[in-house]
Write an enzyme that holds these catalytic residues in place. Structure first.
Site, short mmCIF file in Angstrom:
data_model
loop_
_atom_site.label_atom_id
_atom_site.label_comp_id
_atom_site.label_asym_id
_atom_site.label_seq_id
_atom_site.Cartn_x
_atom_site.Cartn_y
_atom_site.Cartn_z
N HIS A 153 59.65 8.71 60.57
CA HIS A 153 58.62 9.31 61.42
C HIS A 153 57.22 8.80 61.09
CE1 HIS A 153 61.59 12.02 63.14
NE2 HIS A 153 62.12 11.97 61.93
N GLU A 199 57.35 1.70 33.91
CA GLU A 199 57.12 1.74 32.46
C GLU A 199 57.95 0.73 31.67
OE1 GLU A 199 56.56 5.72 30.66
OE2 GLU A 199 56.85 6.50 32.69
N LYS A 226 45.48 7.91 26.99
CA LYS A 226 45.56 9.14 26.20
C LYS A 226 44.55 9.10 25.06
CE LYS A 226 50.31 10.62 27.18
NZ LYS A 226 51.65 10.89 26.71
C1 F6R Z 1 56.43 7.50 28.03
C2 F6R Z 1 56.60 8.34 29.20
C3 F6R Z 1 55.42 9.11 29.72
C4 F6R Z 1 55.31 10.47 29.02
C5 F6R Z 1 54.09 11.25 29.52
C6 F6R Z 1 54.00 12.65 28.95
O1 F6R Z 1 57.68 7.03 27.59
O2 F6R Z 1 57.65 8.40 29.76
O3 F6R Z 1 55.58 9.26 31.11
O4 F6R Z 1 56.48 11.22 29.27
O5 F6R Z 1 52.93 10.54 29.19
O6 F6R Z 1 54.15 12.67 27.57
P1 F6R Z 1 55.16 13.71 26.93
O7 F6R Z 1 56.50 13.41 27.54
O8 F6R Z 1 55.14 13.46 25.47
O9 F6R Z 1 54.65 15.06 27.30
#
Ligand code: F6R
Length: 355
Positions: free
Chosen positions: A253, A237, A347
């Site tokens: 293994h 990320e 998302k």
């Molecule tokens: C972005 C990040 C992602 C979010 C994941 C879930 O910085 O680290 O891995 O953590 O998309 O979102 P949240 O944490 O808001 O539930």
């Protein structure tokens, strides 16, 4: 830290570097000790209700919010009377019932898998503690009169690790499930802030060598499995690179046989092996032999170990080291560590395509 003698330094390129994103993420990463201390105080004030003696502690959360499950799991694995079950999906494992404790963790409070897991935990009548900075999760949990540990908002979730991890530890202590970590938290955070500079120096060295290479992060003890996972996520990320993790002795293994192919990957592989005093002596020998038997299948290797302090401190130090490596690598690659455009886009598309 031991480096491969064949290692050559890879200088920073002249690409347009994203200085502001770098500076901001660096500030966040080095803010881990402060976050831990602040979140400890926040969590202490929340009424979590009576103690419990759950055998299953489920931690539902995705990405930066879910990693705490592996971290806590590694810390308590050989000591606690309960198992930590990470849940990174829409529903909980079938062991979850009214005797289970379920932490539902989402920094934004709006992650769909986590909200679905929350609904499942309600259906199964689990004992629920929500950890979030707000969003729908805070709303739903408050409406249901469930305990909510509300942490400060406005950060990228992965940069809020201290806010999301410390409440898990404090809650386990308050609920009478595990005492030691909660007591140790502030001391470990304090020591960590004093080690920051030396970790940063090591991180720059590793990042120099990871530039243009494929990182293979090895964990050598249950304590560090979650740390290796955190390295991968942060390299993904922040530095926007692929990364592979593996765990010893299991690696010996199967994966040992595949090392070296495809050839183009092997030429560019850099191993970072994470060691600890909890690494079994035979696993240390295994690593040594493996690096010898499979020499020529990787370009460089680093053996990284923190040799002082508590397990919690050692774990946090290796997390901070990995976080710093990811930010330094981003700088060297000329990428901005802050945005995660593809996660946001996915998302967004998922929110349009409602079930
Ligand atoms: C972005 C990040 C992602 C979010 C994941 C879930 O910085 O680290 O891995 O953590 O998309 O979102 P949240 O944490 O808001 O539930």
């Amino acid at each position: 830290m031991k480096e491969d003698k064949r290692m050559t330094s890879c200088p920073v390129g002249k690409e347009a570097l994203s200085q502001s994103g770098y500076a901001r993420m660096l500030e966040l990463v080095t803010g881990l000790p402060k976050q831990l201390t602040a979140a400890e105080a926040i969590a202490r004030q929340v009424d979590l209700g009576p103690r419990c003696d759950s055998r299953y502690v489920i931690v539902a959360g995705m990405g930066g919010s879910g990693i705490g499950a592996e971290l806590v799991g590694g810390l308590v694995a050989n000591k606690a009377k309960f198992v930590v079950v990470p849940c990174r999906d829409y529903s909980l494992p079938n062991v979850a019932d009214s005797n289970s404790l379920c932490f539902v963790v989402s920094y934004s409070g709006n992650t769909e898998e986590t909200l679905s897991a929350f609904a499942d935990a309600r259906r199964r009548r689990c004992r629920i503690v929500a950890i979030t900075s707000g969003g729908r999760l805070a709303e739903l949990a408050k409406k249901a009169r469930l305990p909510v540990i509300l942490v400060p908002s406005g950060l990228p979730p992965r940069a809020a690790l201290g806010y999301l991890f410390a409440p898990l530890v404090v809650a386990l202590q308050k609920l009478g499930l595990y005492q030691e970590l909660g007591q140790e938290l502030n001391r470990a955070a304090d020591l960590l802030s004093r080690r920051q500079k030396s970790l940063h120096r090591k991180a720059k060295l590793i990042a120099d060598c990871l530039r243009g290479q494929f990182p293979l992060v090895y964990s050598t003890t249950r304590l560090l499995d979650g740390v290796a996972e955190r390295w991968r996520c942060q390299l993904n990320e922040n530095a926007k690179v692929m990364c592979h993790t593996s765990s010893l002795p299991e690696h010996n293994h199967n994966e040992i046989v595949g090392m070296g192919r495809p050839i183009f990957l092997a030429r560019h592989s850099v191993i970072v092996a994470l060691l600890d005093s909890t690494t079994h002596p035979r696993t240390r020998q295994r690593l040594k032999h493996l690096l010898d038997i499979a020499r020529g299948t990787f370009r460089h290797k680093f053996l990284v170990e923190i040799t002082s302090g508590s397990e919690l401190f050692r774990m946090l130090s290796l997390i901070m080291l990995g976080d710093l490596v990811s930010v330094e690598l981003a700088l060297r690659l000329g990428v901005d560590p802050m945005p995660v455009a593809r996660i946001d886009e996915l998302k967004r598309r998922m929110s349009l395509a409602k079930r």
